[in-house]
Scaffold this motif. Structure first.
Motif, short mmCIF file in Angstrom:
data_model
loop_
_atom_site.label_atom_id
_atom_site.label_comp_id
_atom_site.label_asym_id
_atom_site.label_seq_id
_atom_site.Cartn_x
_atom_site.Cartn_y
_atom_site.Cartn_z
N HIS A 147 31.35 2.55 39.50
CA HIS A 147 32.01 1.90 40.64
C HIS A 147 32.07 0.38 40.43
O HIS A 147 33.12 -0.24 40.57
CB HIS A 147 31.26 2.24 41.94
N GLU A 148 30.94 -0.20 40.04
CA GLU A 148 30.90 -1.66 39.88
C GLU A 148 31.75 -2.13 38.69
O GLU A 148 32.44 -3.14 38.76
CB GLU A 148 29.46 -2.15 39.73
N HIS A 151 35.36 -2.46 39.58
CA HIS A 151 35.77 -3.74 40.18
C HIS A 151 36.10 -4.76 39.08
O HIS A 151 37.03 -5.55 39.21
CB HIS A 151 34.64 -4.31 41.04
N TRP A 215 34.12 -6.65 49.74
CA TRP A 215 35.40 -6.21 49.21
C TRP A 215 36.28 -5.73 50.35
O TRP A 215 35.80 -5.31 51.39
CB TRP A 215 35.23 -5.04 48.23
N GLU A 220 37.56 -1.26 47.60
CA GLU A 220 36.44 -0.31 47.53
C GLU A 220 36.95 1.07 47.12
O GLU A 220 36.35 1.77 46.32
CB GLU A 220 35.71 -0.21 48.87
ZN LIG Z 1 32.39 -1.92 45.56
#
Ligand SMILES: [Zn+2]
Length: 493
Positions: A147-148, A151, A215, A220
């Motif tokens: 997930h990170e 970004h 975010w 997200e």
């Molecule tokens: Zn996030």
């Protein structure tokens, strides 16, 4: 042909997805990211990512500088070689599935009890200890990292976002300095004193909660969905993304009361209007707390639908608990995890007004591999100080400043501890040491001005004030000006 509209009931959305309602030519749902609209709703996010060399973000400041900036946000980083190795290996595995090469950064563990994670334009992934404690499988670890990293790969970091983080940091700094300075001038416990204590507590609580970037809803969602792609392509269990989100939701529910109480305390503090400058800072904090984050329940439903649509027919990959359990079980890692758990518990006990229990827990947290870590010693110092053991508090802070991950907040607390005990020359020495350790960081200037005046060294205080007025930000200038109003003490050297 069935057209999917923006459905407000997630269960319906899921049903529509399963039924294959979003066939070619169908209008994508209104939440779909722009490139999904271009490619059609059946494209995965991963398929829209161009393979090849990663182009560094224009907002990258350099990996080392990025680390230095975040080291001071709250109470520093947690070091554990085996745990960091494991997390970075997972990061490599996830990244390999993205088709991008040369993505900078590494995984860093934050001494933070929350369910928090964030990434930076320099590609670093910061994971809070509180989050790591609650993950149960190698796949869940991979999910949060995926997930990170998403970004980073999707270049979500913008100057607005970074500006917001910086403003919050500045607001917290002022809040802490304002409250502590007022405290430093008081002798004994007065009504004002306990109010200032509350403000100091608020400032440090806020440090953990507010430095993280907020975010947008769409960002997200994109990170969740690209994260699912990266999990599946790296042969992890895609649904781990959903179980991590469910854990986030459970954490939010469990901590709702504490979070609401925190917001309420902030609000009351802003209404009390101690002085104009601090009032403005509180107001800013209240504003940033009340920012609406995307609802976690919606993220869960969207992620489930996406997984079902794109990977529902593939044979299921079972989540692997073993590798994660093995690394957590290594004695080096187990001790660090256990001690931070104790330190976080100590801090909660301190907040609940149980200093004796907090002291016991903090004592047990600052031993072995974490004996010199900033966080456990910082909690120990505050617990000891609440019990009137000033000497022990100073000892703990001195251990904390010898940490391999030095934290400006701890230096500040040590300076204040010496100041309150009347040792102005020692407090001054520590101000200089702190300034050296953090490359002449401006945040120590107001302290030095105040202490120089208390020590009767008026001319030096004046010179530093002029320097601060010429080279500081507007907030720093104000702090320096206020410090330069400190009543002059008798000259002592
Ligand atoms: Zn996030």
């Amino acid at each position: 042909m069935q057209v999917i509209r923006a459905l407000s009931v997630p269960a319906l959305l899921l049903a529509a997805g399963c039924a294959g309602g979003g066939g070619d030519g169908a209008k994508p749902p209104s939440w779909a990211p722009s490139f999904m609209v271009a490619k059609g709703v059946n494209a995965t996010l991963l398929s829209t990512l161009k393979a090849g060399a990663y182009e560094p973000s224009s907002l990258a400041v350099g990996e080392e500088k990025d680390l230095a900036q975040h080291r001071g946000d709250a109470l520093g980083f947690v070091r554990s070689a085996a745990l960091e190795q494991y997390l970075n290996d997972t990061r490599q595995k996830v990244l390999a599935a993205s088709g991008k090469t040369g993505v900078p950064g590494r995984v860093i563990i934050l001494a933070n009890p929350g369910f928090e994670a964030f990434s930076s334009p320099d590609g670093h992934v910061y994971l809070a200890m509180g989050l790591l404690e609650s993950l149960e499988s190698a796949d869940e670890v991979a999910a949060i990292i995926a997930h990170e990293i998403s970004h980073v790969l999707l270049k979500h970091h913008s100057s607005d976002l970074l500006g917001d983080v910086q403003r919050k940091g500045q607001a917290l700094y002022e809040l802490g300095v304002g409250a502590k300075t007022a405290l430093a001038g008081e002798r004994g416990v007065s009504k004002r004193d306990s109010r200032n204590m509350t403000n100091v507590q608020l400032a440090t609580d806020a440090t953990d909660k507010l430095v993280l970037p907020a975010w947008s809803r769409g960002q997200e969602r994109e990170a969740d969905l690209l994260g699912v792609d990266l999990l599946v392509e790296s042969r992890s269990a895609g649904p781990a993304m959903i179980s991590v989100l469910e854990k986030l939701q459970a954490w939010e529910t469990a901590n709702k009361e504490a979070e609401d109480a925190f917001s309420e305390r902030l609000k009351q503090a802003s209404e009390r209007n101690i002085n104009e400058a601090v009032g403005v800072v509180y107001q800013r904090l209240v504003d940033s707390v009340s920012v609406k984050h995307p609802k976690t329940s919606e993220r869960i439903d969207d992620t489930a639908q996406y997984f079902e649509r794109h990977y529902g027919t593939r044979s299921a990959v079972e989540p692997q608990a073993g590798p994660w359990k093995a690394v957590r079980g290594r004695s080096e890692v187990a001790q660090v995890l256990e001690n931070y758990k104790r330190a976080f518990a100590a801090r909660r006990l301190l907040e609940q007004g149980k200093p004796q229990e907090a002291y016991g827990a903090a004592k047990a947290a600052a031993i072995g591999r974490t004996a010199a870590d900033a966080y456990p010693n910082w909690v120990l110092a505050h617990s000891a100080a609440s019990l009137g053991r000033q000497g022990e508090a100073i000892e703990a802070l001195r251990r904390a400043v010898s940490s391999t991950e030095p934290v400006p907040l701890v230096y500040e607390d040590l300076i204040f501890a010496y100041e309150r005990s009347g040792s102005i020359p020692v407090a001054l020495q520590w101000t200089d040491r702190a300034s050296n350790v953090f490359g002449g960081a401006a945040r120590f200037k107001p302290h030095k001005i105040r202490l120089l005046r208390k020590a009767g060294r008026i001319a030096e205080a004046q010179t530093l004030s002029v320097d601060c007025a010429l080279n500081g930000t507007s907030e720093l200038k104000r702090a320096c000006q206020e410090a330069n109003q400190t009543p002059a003490g008798r000259a002592q050297r």
